[in-house]
Structures are given as C-alpha cells and as structure tokens.
Write an enzyme that holds these catalytic residues in place. Sequence first.
Site, short mmCIF file in Angstrom:
data_model
loop_
_atom_site.label_atom_id
_atom_site.label_comp_id
_atom_site.label_asym_id
_atom_site.label_seq_id
_atom_site.Cartn_x
_atom_site.Cartn_y
_atom_site.Cartn_z
N TYR A 16 0.96 -1.20 0.01
CA TYR A 16 0.03 0.06 -0.11
C TYR A 16 1.03 1.36 0.04
CZ TYR A 16 -3.06 3.62 1.59
OH TYR A 16 -3.76 4.96 1.81
N GLU A 38 -11.18 4.10 4.76
CA GLU A 38 -10.74 5.29 5.85
C GLU A 38 -11.83 5.35 6.84
OE1 GLU A 38 -7.86 6.21 6.33
OE2 GLU A 38 -6.67 5.99 4.44
N TRP A 46 -4.92 0.46 10.23
CA TRP A 46 -5.05 0.23 9.06
C TRP A 46 -4.98 -1.10 8.17
CZ3 TRP A 46 -7.82 2.38 5.19
CH2 TRP A 46 -7.28 2.36 3.96
#
Length: 188
Positions: A16, A38, A46
């Site tokens: 990512y 998000e 995350w």
Amino acid sequence: MSTCLWPGNNQLMKEYHDREWCIPNYDDRFIFEMLTLEGAQSGLSWNIVLSKRESYKKAFHNFDISYCANLTEEELESIKDEYQVIKHLAKIRSVKNNAIRTLNIQKEFGSLSTFLWQYVQFTPLINKRNFDADIPAQTDLSIQLSKDLKKRGFKFVGPVIIYSFMQAIGMVDDHIESCPFHTHHRTS
C-alpha cells in the site's frame, strides 16, 4: 535512502505504501473506495482494514457508487453477516449514505474528484517531513474539509479520517523526504 517506517515488516502495508499512498488519484470510484475504507478504519488499525479490502470490494461491487447508493437495509445487514468486513453496522450503513452524498456532489461539481481536489487547487501538497513522527494526525485543511463533508451529510469523515483519506488519494504527500516513494524521488 531510508523509507517511511510506518509500514513496518507487514507486506500488505508495504505494498500500500509503495503503490498507492500519497499518489494522486482522480478516479471517483477509487476515491469513494478510499473514503469508505478510511471511514471503516475509525478506531482500528489500517492493517485490519487492508486485510479486509478484497471482501469490501466484493460486498460493495468494487465500490460502484450507484450500486452502493441503492443498497437496501436488508442488503446492508446481509453484507454485515456474509462478508469479512468490519461488522460495525453504522460504518456499513455509511457506505450507502456516502454514496448518495457522492452522487449529489457529482451532479453539482461533475465529479467527486473535482469537488475534493479544489481544496488543494488541483495540485498535491508535497510536504517535507524528516521523520514519520513529523506527520500530523490532522491539519487545518482536513478540519475544514471534514466540516464541509459533514454539512453535506457524509458520515465517518472526522478530521483525522479525512487527513488519512487525503494521503490515500494523493492530495497530500507525507512520505518522509528520504523515502524513495516521495514525489521528489518518483520517476513515474
């Protein structure tokens, strides 16, 4: 060159970081995906959200905005039960809500991208950070954008979420300056 430290040794987080984080993106589908993910992260790591990303894509038809806007309450409950997504029902419902709000913005501005990118005059903010610890959790701009999105009825768009979102779609480059993925070092 030293890279950002926050991905650690986690391969998913590294991919990512290397391939998506802080790279400008103007595609409404991708932007909606990042807004959704998000928002799902709120209160979680995350890494947890990234590990469920493929399930989110299946559950929400690759984040098709019109599809998401038309989900029924029964379909939302089914997504909670049948897919490996964050099981927080308010977060799942926010996908439909935010899709409806996105469609409204598209009608008004032509695209979600245009609406969002105007906040940075359509040019990414390239920060000069020396250490990961220098990266703020929120900024005056994320506070303002958060307020504006909330006024338009969006959910799970607090200023911290929005700052991470701005990084996710490349409105902000917060790679440390020595990172080979910082805008100043990227060749493509």
